[in-house]
Write a protein that holds these residues in place. Structure first.
Motif, PDB file in Angstrom:
ATOM      1  N   TYR A 151      15.067  35.778  54.263  1.00 47.47           N
ATOM      2  CA  TYR A 151      15.480  35.097  53.036  1.00 47.47           C
ATOM      3  C   TYR A 151      14.264  34.649  52.234  1.00 47.47           C
ATOM      4  N   THR A 152      14.436  34.560  50.915  1.00 45.68           N
ATOM      5  CA  THR A 152      13.334  34.167  50.054  1.00 45.68           C
ATOM      6  C   THR A 152      13.879  33.534  48.771  1.00 45.68           C
ATOM      7  N   CYS A 153      12.994  32.945  47.988  1.00 48.94           N
ATOM      8  CA  CYS A 153      13.367  32.347  46.693  1.00 48.94           C
ATOM      9  C   CYS A 153      13.243  33.399  45.591  1.00 48.94           C
ATOM     10  N   VAL A 154      14.207  33.400  44.675  1.00 47.69           N
ATOM     11  CA  VAL A 154      14.180  34.350  43.567  1.00 47.69           C
ATOM     12  C   VAL A 154      14.588  33.634  42.280  1.00 47.69           C
ATOM     13  N   CYS A 155      14.044  34.083  41.158  1.00 47.01           N
ATOM     14  CA  CYS A 155      14.564  33.653  39.859  1.00 47.01           C
ATOM     15  C   CYS A 155      15.132  34.871  39.144  1.00 47.01           C
ATOM     16  N   ASP A 156      16.442  34.811  38.859  1.00 46.84           N
ATOM     17  CA  ASP A 156      17.096  35.867  38.084  1.00 46.84           C
ATOM     18  C   ASP A 156      16.925  35.518  36.606  1.00 46.84           C
ATOM     19  N   VAL A 157      15.749  35.838  36.072  1.00 49.04           N
ATOM     20  CA  VAL A 157      15.452  35.498  34.668  1.00 49.04           C
ATOM     21  C   VAL A 157      16.374  36.317  33.758  1.00 49.04           C
ATOM     22  N   ILE A 257      13.904  26.321  48.033  1.00 50.96           N
ATOM     23  CA  ILE A 257      15.144  26.407  48.806  1.00 50.96           C
ATOM     24  C   ILE A 257      14.878  25.830  50.187  1.00 50.96           C
ATOM     25  N   VAL A 258      15.734  24.875  50.593  1.00 52.37           N
ATOM     26  CA  VAL A 258      15.537  24.171  51.861  1.00 52.37           C
ATOM     27  C   VAL A 258      16.868  24.142  52.602  1.00 52.37           C
ATOM     28  N   LEU A 265      11.944  27.526  52.418  1.00 53.11           N
ATOM     29  CA  LEU A 265      11.520  28.889  52.062  1.00 53.11           C
ATOM     30  C   LEU A 265      10.293  28.841  51.155  1.00 53.11           C
ATOM     31  N   GLY A 266       9.642  27.689  51.100  1.00 53.15           N
ATOM     32  CA  GLY A 266       8.451  27.542  50.275  1.00 53.15           C
ATOM     33  C   GLY A 266       8.818  27.281  48.822  1.00 53.15           C
ATOM     34  N   ILE A 267       7.815  27.160  47.995  1.00 52.74           N
ATOM     35  CA  ILE A 267       8.040  26.925  46.570  1.00 52.74           C
ATOM     36  C   ILE A 267       7.510  28.117  45.792  1.00 52.74           C
ATOM     37  N   LEU A 268       8.416  28.744  45.034  1.00 56.03           N
ATOM     38  CA  LEU A 268       8.042  29.852  44.150  1.00 56.03           C
ATOM     39  C   LEU A 268       7.597  29.251  42.821  1.00 56.03           C
ATOM     40  N   ARG A 269       6.336  29.452  42.478  1.00 56.40           N
ATOM     41  CA  ARG A 269       5.784  28.866  41.243  1.00 56.40           C
ATOM     42  C   ARG A 269       5.412  29.972  40.265  1.00 56.40           C
ATOM     43  N   GLU A 270       5.842  29.808  39.011  1.00 61.44           N
ATOM     44  CA  GLU A 270       5.498  30.794  37.978  1.00 61.44           C
ATOM     45  C   GLU A 270       5.155  30.058  36.688  1.00 61.44           C
ATOM     46  N   ARG A 271       4.365  30.714  35.867  1.00 58.84           N
ATOM     47  CA  ARG A 271       4.119  30.244  34.514  1.00 58.84           C
ATOM     48  C   ARG A 271       4.955  31.066  33.545  1.00 58.84           C
TER      49      ARG A 271
END
Ligand code: ZN
Length: 277
Positions: A151-157, A257-258, A265-271
């Motif tokens: 499992y992982t973090c995703v952003c469906d932009v 996601i926790v 699942l860590g923090i997904l960081r984007e600019r």
């Protein structure tokens, strides 16, 4: 067990197993290894299968993370949370609503979501991502999680204006940089009642729970696998909770996601940046 793709000290990007601050390089994608942990809930004992020589290990920093997946396809579920369907003015679906994002939309952690000229309204959708470990075709709900790698973090932009204008979602969901994933894949994660949070510039925009999915992950895998074969490494996006909102140039996006037990699942960081051409 955590797996990532990392830029190593020699500049090469490879898959790696993460353990105690060290990255152990892998020759192939982790889901291609014999004995790869497929099964979702539990079975951390599989980590022994991934032993690599200490010579291939190196320390890593957050800035070394690349997109952790290399899927043949990205299968997504629309309107899988009641409150999100309602905030967009839609009825709750009676069966899963499928769409695809192209692999060309993928970016890794610490990259930039590029806002296209074609849209005046690009929004974040924080989602739990499921990485397939074993080929799935017509699998049952009961057997579905044995096909999961992790499992992982995703952003469906999503370009919300284009989604409404086009009538189908290929352009709105499929632009380059519209699928940030990471920072890593966790194979041992209790996906029931996990919190999904999205922050923009530190402000909490989305704060949902996987417990509120209309169709749960086993049901989604069974359903999708009855439509198309899921290959090892494929990525399934499971829908977004309520609270979607706009992204503007200069924004800092964070998705975290926790699990109910506190596993992260860590923090997904984007600019977020405006297009330059
Ligand atoms: Zn979505």
């Amino acid at each position: 067990v955590r797996f990532a793709r990392l830029r190593g000290p020699d500049g090469a990007t490879t898959f790696a197993r993460l353990e105690r601050g060290m990255a152990f390089r892998l020759e192939v994608a982790p889901w291609m290894l014999p004995g790869a942990p497929a099964g979702g809930l539990g079975d951390s004992g599989a980590s022994g299968s991934f032993s690599t020589s200490p010579a291939t290990a190196h320390p890593y920093r957050e800035s070394d993370f690349a997109c952790p997946v290399r899927p043949s396809k990205i299968v997504c579920i629309g309107r899988n949370y009641v409150a999100h369907a309602k905030e967009l003015g839609h009825d709750v679906p009676v069966e899963p609503l499928l769409f695809l994002k192209p692999p060309s939309s993928l970016i890794g952690p610490s990259e930039s979501i590029v806002l296209p000229l074609a849209s005046a309204r690009v929004e974040h959708e924080a989602e739990l991502g499921v990485v397939i470990g074993r080929r799935a075709r017509n699998v049952s709900r009961e057997d579905a999680l044995s096909h999961v790698f992790g499992y992982t973090c995703v952003c469906d932009v999503t370009a919300r204006d284009l989604q409404k204008k086009d009538g189908q979602w290929t352009r709105a969901k499929g632009m380059d940089t519209f699928c940030p994933v990471g920072p890593f894949i966790e194979t041992d994660f209790d996906l029931r009642s996990a919190s999904i949070r999205c922050r923009v510039n530190g402000e909490v925009r989305q704060d949902g729970s996987t417990a509120n999915m209309i169709f749960d992950v086993p049901m989604l895998i069974a359903y999708v696998s009855g439509v198309m074969t899921l290959e090892p490494g494929d990525l399934l996006l499971t829908g977004t909770p309520e609270g979607v909102g706009p992204l503007l140039p200069g924004d800092k996006l964070e998705i975290e996601i926790v699990s109910a037990q506190g596993e992260s699942l860590g923090i997904l960081r984007e600019r977020v940046v405006a297009t330059t051409g």
